[in-house]
Design an enzyme around this catalytic site. Structure first.
Site, PDB file in Angstrom:
ATOM      1  CG  ASP A   1     -68.090   5.308 -13.839  1.00 14.46           C
ATOM      2  OD1 ASP A   1     -67.071   4.622 -13.995  1.00 14.46           O
ATOM      3  OD2 ASP A   1     -68.125   6.533 -14.046  1.00 14.46           O
TER       4      ASP A   1
ATOM      5  CB  SER B   1     -76.942  20.050 -26.907  1.00 21.76           C
ATOM      6  OG  SER B   1     -78.076  20.848 -27.197  1.00 21.76           O
TER       7      SER B   1
ATOM      8  CB  CYS C   1     -55.793   9.425 -24.255  1.00 16.82           C
ATOM      9  SG  CYS C   1     -55.503  10.815 -23.154  1.00 16.82           S
TER      10      CYS C   1
END
Length: 360
Positions: free
Chosen positions: A93, A143, A19
């Site tokens: 958001d 990254s 999830c």
């Protein structure tokens, strides 16, 4: 949906399950209580106080910044689709706060020496296409080499200080609209267990990858009092934050809540993510369920969502027009409940169909 460059089951590389859930609300609340209070700043218009979707900082009387960040492990196996979903989730958001996305930064953790580099390229390409669709600009990122792939974005948007939508403005009598179906967490957990067909995977992927841009732009024309997006804490978790922040009670009509196909069947078979059960444990004391709603039904209403829809509180007088406008714009919107003056901060879930908006 694009085909992955290399046939790798991305969801199997996640140790957290399917999830991509946030840290549970109870655990997060305990951590945040330990933090010292920040220095008061009159230009911080929305901070930690209301558990809102993003922070808002005023630059001038006419302009404020909306800032947010979100990232998670793969919840689908197609890397291009994963990038799209992660970007849509982060951009959401800003839309929930009534803002417009301006810039985005990639956040990447990837096992660069274990997986083909083309997989990461596809993730970034999917995200970049969603940023373009939002009308925002990708300005860079960061990254790291990690054993477990993770991806997300930090997004900055803009909003007029007088037109901010928070989760704390709902008024008694407001009607509640939801712009995407729920059940995503149960379905993405089922993907990891090879329980969905290609068509079912495509359906849930399309829901998650859909921007909340159209819904947000449509609601701009109406007197919306409160808004939040439904993500990791589930429908009832985010509704609870709205009820508490607004000082109202909420009544939801379970048959009106849109749920993706096969969600109950798969939940009954045991494919319920831990985040969903954590959400249920967190909200259960503040929710009164009709006796006819069993545990599975309660879990579904708490299901941990990735890139879910907007939960909108709008005055009764404008609710039908907003619902019609959303549907005309192609948004899968439903009217699911109302705000009340009684029992502030709590939710009542009824097991009867609400007929007020039939025919819209």
């Amino acid at each position: 949906m694009q085909q992955p460059s290399q046939r790798v089951k991305l969801t199997s590389l996640s140790s957290k399950g399917g999830c991509g859930c946030k840290i549970g609300p109870a655990d997060l609340a305990q951590v945040l209580r330990e933090l010292p209070p920040g220095v008061p700043n009159p230009d911080l218009l929305v901070g930690l106080d209301t558990n809102d979707d993003a922070g808002v900082y005023r630059l001038t009387d006419e302009l404020a910044l909306v800032q947010t960040v979100d990232f998670f492990t793969p919840i689908v196996d197609d890397p291009y689709a994963f990038g799209q979903i992660a970007a849509a989730n982060a951009l959401s958001d800003v839309y929930a706060m009534g803002g417009k996305p301006l810039t985005a930064l990639n956040i990447v953790a990837f096992p660069i020496h274990k997986l083909d580099k083309s997989i990461l390229a596809d993730i970034l390409r999917g995200a970049g296409d969603k940023v373009k669709e939002a009308g925002a600009t990708l300005v860079g990122g960061h990254s790291i080499d990690d054993n477990e792939p993770k991806f997300g974005m930090a997004v900055t948007g803009t909003v007029h200080p007088g037109r901010i939508r928070t989760n704390a403005g709902a008024k008694p009598g407001d009607r509640l609209l939801l712009t995407k179906p729920i059940g995503v967490g149960i379905l993405t957990t089922s993907i990891k267990k090879d329980q969905l067909s290609a068509e079912e995977i495509e359906r849930v992927t399309r829901v998650m990858a859909t921007l909340n841009k159209t819904a947000a732009e449509t609601m701009e024309r109406f007197g919306v009092n409160a808004c939040t997006d439904v993500t990791g804490f589930g429908l009832l978790g985010h509704a609870s934050e709205m009820a508490k922040g607004s000082g109202v009670g909420l009544t939801l009509y379970r048959p009106n809540v849109p749920v993706l196909p096969r969600v109950r069947e798969l939940a009954e078979a045991g494919f319920v993510p831990g985040g969903t059960k954590n959400n249920f444990g967190h909200v259960r004391d503040g929710v009164e369920f009709a006796e006819s709603i069993d545990t599975i039904g309660q879990w579904i209403l708490c299901d941990a969502v990735t890139s879910g829809g907007l939960l909108i509180a709008v005055p009764e007088a404008e609710a039908r027009a907003l619902l019609a406008a959303l549907r005309e714009a192609g948004v899968e919107a439903e009217a699911i409940g109302e705000a009340t003056a009684d029992r502030p901060g709590t939710i009542r879930v009824l097991d009867e169909r609400w007929t007020e908006f039939e025919g819209v």
